[in-house]
Design an enzyme around this catalytic site. Structure first.
Site, PDB file in Angstrom:
ATOM      1  N   THR A 133       0.829  -1.210   0.000  1.00  0.00           N
ATOM      2  CA  THR A 133       0.000   0.000   0.000  1.00  0.00           C
ATOM      3  C   THR A 133       0.864   1.261   0.000  1.00  0.00           C
ATOM      4  OG1 THR A 133      -1.423   1.311   1.445  1.00  0.00           O
ATOM      5  CG2 THR A 133      -0.154  -0.367   2.521  1.00  0.00           C
ATOM      6  N   ASP A 134       0.343   2.331  -0.585  1.00  0.00           N
ATOM      7  CA  ASP A 134       1.094   3.594  -0.593  1.00  0.00           C
ATOM      8  C   ASP A 134       1.251   4.193   0.816  1.00  0.00           C
ATOM      9  OD1 ASP A 134      -1.551   4.380  -0.255  1.00  0.00           O
ATOM     10  OD2 ASP A 134      -1.556   5.836  -1.881  1.00  0.00           O
ATOM     11  N   GLU A 135       0.495   3.638   1.781  1.00  0.00           N
ATOM     12  CA  GLU A 135       0.603   4.175   3.148  1.00  0.00           C
ATOM     13  C   GLU A 135       1.982   3.952   3.747  1.00  0.00           C
ATOM     14  OE1 GLU A 135      -2.771   3.647   5.687  1.00  0.00           O
ATOM     15  OE2 GLU A 135      -4.091   3.315   4.001  1.00  0.00           O
ATOM     16  N   TYR A 159      -0.874  -0.206  10.983  1.00  0.00           N
ATOM     17  CA  TYR A 159      -1.160  -0.915   9.719  1.00  0.00           C
ATOM     18  C   TYR A 159      -0.034  -0.690   8.719  1.00  0.00           C
ATOM     19  CZ  TYR A 159      -3.075  -1.543   5.000  1.00  0.00           C
ATOM     20  OH  TYR A 159      -3.242  -1.905   3.686  1.00  0.00           O
ATOM     21  N   LYS A 163       2.775  -3.319   7.074  1.00  0.00           N
ATOM     22  CA  LYS A 163       2.912  -3.548   5.620  1.00  0.00           C
ATOM     23  C   LYS A 163       4.326  -3.216   5.156  1.00  0.00           C
ATOM     24  CE  LYS A 163       0.154  -4.627   3.121  1.00  0.00           C
ATOM     25  NZ  LYS A 163      -0.236  -5.989   2.683  1.00  0.00           N
TER      26      LYS A 163
HETATM   27  N1  LIG Z   1      -8.043  -1.795   0.017  1.00  0.00           N
HETATM   28  C1  LIG Z   1      -7.119  -0.917  -0.405  1.00  0.00           C
HETATM   29  O1  LIG Z   1      -7.424   0.229  -0.699  1.00  0.00           O
HETATM   30  C2  LIG Z   1      -5.680  -1.370  -0.551  1.00  0.00           C
HETATM   31  C3  LIG Z   1      -4.777  -0.519  -1.206  1.00  0.00           C
HETATM   32  C4  LIG Z   1      -3.455  -0.945  -1.392  1.00  0.00           C
HETATM   33  C5  LIG Z   1      -3.068  -2.187  -0.913  1.00  0.00           C
HETATM   34  N2  LIG Z   1      -3.951  -2.973  -0.244  1.00  0.00           N
HETATM   35  C6  LIG Z   1      -3.485  -4.300   0.216  1.00  0.00           C
HETATM   36  O2  LIG Z   1      -4.162  -5.275  -0.554  1.00  0.00           O
HETATM   37  C7  LIG Z   1      -4.381  -6.453   0.213  1.00  0.00           C
HETATM   38  C8  LIG Z   1      -5.846  -6.824   0.174  1.00  0.00           C
HETATM   39  O3  LIG Z   1      -6.612  -5.734   0.689  1.00  0.00           O
HETATM   40  P1  LIG Z   1      -8.191  -5.819   0.788  1.00  0.00           P
HETATM   41  O4  LIG Z   1      -8.705  -4.444   0.827  1.00  0.00           O
HETATM   42  O5  LIG Z   1      -8.716  -6.778  -0.222  1.00  0.00           O
HETATM   43  O6  LIG Z   1      -8.339  -6.467   2.237  1.00  0.00           O
HETATM   44  P2  LIG Z   1      -9.569  -7.232   2.900  1.00  0.00           P
HETATM   45  O7  LIG Z   1      -9.464  -6.923   4.356  1.00  0.00           O
HETATM   46  O8  LIG Z   1     -10.832  -6.961   2.175  1.00  0.00           O
HETATM   47  O9  LIG Z   1      -9.230  -8.774   2.653  1.00  0.00           O
HETATM   48  C9  LIG Z   1      -8.161  -9.438   3.267  1.00  0.00           C
HETATM   49  C10 LIG Z   1      -8.412 -10.926   3.104  1.00  0.00           C
HETATM   50  O10 LIG Z   1      -7.277 -11.610   3.656  1.00  0.00           O
HETATM   51  C11 LIG Z   1      -7.737 -12.686   4.475  1.00  0.00           C
HETATM   52  N3  LIG Z   1      -6.706 -12.906   5.501  1.00  0.00           N
HETATM   53  C12 LIG Z   1      -6.295 -12.035   6.459  1.00  0.00           C
HETATM   54  N4  LIG Z   1      -5.319 -12.583   7.179  1.00  0.00           N
HETATM   55  C13 LIG Z   1      -5.120 -13.831   6.681  1.00  0.00           C
HETATM   56  C14 LIG Z   1      -4.235 -14.885   7.015  1.00  0.00           C
HETATM   57  N5  LIG Z   1      -3.353 -14.769   8.029  1.00  0.00           N
HETATM   58  N6  LIG Z   1      -4.268 -16.024   6.305  1.00  0.00           N
HETATM   59  C15 LIG Z   1      -5.152 -16.161   5.285  1.00  0.00           C
HETATM   60  N7  LIG Z   1      -6.019 -15.197   4.918  1.00  0.00           N
HETATM   61  C16 LIG Z   1      -5.997 -14.045   5.623  1.00  0.00           C
HETATM   62  C17 LIG Z   1      -9.051 -12.212   5.046  1.00  0.00           C
HETATM   63  O11 LIG Z   1      -9.859 -13.296   5.462  1.00  0.00           O
HETATM   64  C18 LIG Z   1      -9.640 -11.435   3.865  1.00  0.00           C
HETATM   65  O12 LIG Z   1     -10.388 -12.302   3.031  1.00  0.00           O
HETATM   66  C19 LIG Z   1      -3.863  -6.145   1.619  1.00  0.00           C
HETATM   67  O13 LIG Z   1      -2.579  -6.692   1.741  1.00  0.00           O
HETATM   68  C20 LIG Z   1      -3.806  -4.626   1.665  1.00  0.00           C
HETATM   69  O14 LIG Z   1      -2.790  -4.185   2.534  1.00  0.00           O
HETATM   70  C21 LIG Z   1      -5.249  -2.601  -0.056  1.00  0.00           C
END
Ligand SMILES: NC(=O)c1ccc[n+]([C@@H]2O[C@H](COP(=O)([O-])OP(=O)(O)OC[C@H]3O[C@@H](n4cnc5c(N)ncnc54)[C@H](O)[C@@H]3O)[C@@H](O)[C@H]2O)c1
Length: 337
Positions: A133-135, A159, A163
């Site tokens: 993430t950009d954070e 968070y 990351k």
């Molecule tokens: N949502 C955003 O805007 C955004 C932006 C940039 C990066 N990201 C990154 O993208 C990834 C996905 O984000 P998201 O928004 O889909 O998150 P989300 O919270 O919707 O989904 C995360 C998923 O991971 C599963 N999970 C969590 N811990 C786990 C573990 N230990 N073992 C197996 N499964 C596990 C959860 O059950 C869930 O289904 C993350 O790594 C997040 O940091 C998100």
């Protein structure tokens, strides 16, 4: 080819699997622990596919991950699994460190052992993609240039710190062991199936359910938004063309303050689903106490991925937002929200 998707029941992971299947018949193994953010409805659309398998489990489970790699022999691993909500990380940082750092370490360490066991040809085509993430770059001033891949990490909440830690581990595994990691660093995503705790679904959901729309502080924080499918398409390009050891920023030049975005969403709702009383949705907006350590501005320079792959984002903020709002309105009609 078999791809192991971890966290594939979450918002981005499940959209990624959908995008993957629209382009490929190659097998997907989805390993997800199904925490509160997982979307069972979304992944149930894949259940009957001959080339899809779901495994409920944790990336921190050494025995499970070892066996899974031995049985399915993936050629690519893409890790979405993480705890993802900043507010929860402020209240309960330990689950973020345990999950996003310690469990992540288990996944990458076992993946590295598995990769070591492959023959030369399989080793050279293998990739481990870590979704970040950009954070991790921290906060920009309004006049600063957008973050590039060379911007230093400067995290401001548990968070983003968790990351950033995972990114450091992945980079170290490339430098020390030659393990082929690629880091992808994306701006804020939005689109259908996002869990309601996040900003955009929270605004839409509060608006259409006649609740107040909470905006932190003065609402002047700037975020850079990308439609989730554009992010997923970028990841598919990086699986094909990304260079191990590199990190790639992903973004769409959609910077907007939270308050302007909330009003933009309310205006679209006024058009698509006018209130019977003739009132405007934006009158439901309420400013609430700011989040501690709240980053002022994120902005991503995505020139590197655009130069190195065939990817370009398709959705404008308006077209992506209309699709998203339609989806939430339909869900409300089906009484699923
Ligand atoms: N949502 C955003 O805007 C955004 C932006 C940039 C990066 N990201 C990154 O993208 C990834 C996905 O984000 P998201 O928004 O889909 O998150 P989300 O919270 O919707 O989904 C995360 C998923 O991971 C599963 N999970 C969590 N811990 C786990 C573990 N230990 N073992 C197996 N499964 C596990 C959860 O059950 C869930 O289904 C993350 O790594 C997040 O940091 C998100």
């Amino acid at each position: 080819m078999t791809i192991l998707v971890t966290g594939g029941a979450g918002f981005i992971g499940s959209n990624f699997i959908e995008s993957w299947f629209s382009l490929s018949t190659e097998k997907v193994i989805n390993l997800d622990s199904l925490n509160y953010a997982a979307n069972i409805e979304k992944i149930s659309q894949f259940t009957n596919k001959y080339n899809y398998e779901f495994i409920k489990g944790d990336i921190g489970n050494e025995h499970l991950v070892k066996n899974l790699l031995k049985i399915y022999k993936p050629t690519t691993i893409i890790n979405f699994a993480a705890e993802t909500h900043v507010d929860t990380s402020i209240k309960n940082p330990n689950i973020f460190i345990k999950n996003n750092v310690v469990s992540f370490f288990n996944l990458i360490n076992i993946s590295k052992e598995y990769w070591n066991s492959l023959n030369m040809q399989c080793r050279s085509s293998f990739k481990f993609i870590q979704i970040s993430t950009d954070e991790i770059y921290g906060s920009l001033k309004k006049t600063d240039a957008p973050f590039t891949e060379n911007s230093p990490y400067k995290t401001n909440n548990p968070y983003s710190a968790s990351k950033a830690s995972a990114n450091h581990i992945a980079q170290a595994f490339f430098t020390t062991y030659g393990f082929p990691t690629i880091l992808t660093i994306c701006t804020n995503n939005y689109g259908p199936y996002q869990f309601v705790e996040k900003f955009i679904p929270n605004v839409i959901n509060s608006a259409i359910n006649n609740q107040y729309i909470p905006i932190y502080g003065n609402g002047e924080q700037i975020r850079d938004w990308i439609y989730v499918k554009d992010h997923c398409n970028a990841l598919i390009e990086l699986i094909k063309y990304g260079t191990p050891g590199e990190s790639y920023n992903i973004g769409n030049n959609n910077e907007v303050t939270n308050i302007k975005l909330a009003i933009f969403i309310c205006d679209i709702l006024d058009e698509l689903s006018p209130k019977q009383c003739g009132d405007n949705y934006k009158n439901q907006i309420k400013f609430i106490h700011d989040r501690p350590g709240h980053d002022v501005r994120y902005s991503i320079n995505a020139n590197k991925i655009i130069k190195h792959t065939k990817w370009i984002p398709i959705e404008s903020l308006e077209s992506g937002m209309r699709k998203t709002i339609y989806w939430y309105l339909n869900k409300k009609q089906e009484k699923k929200f």
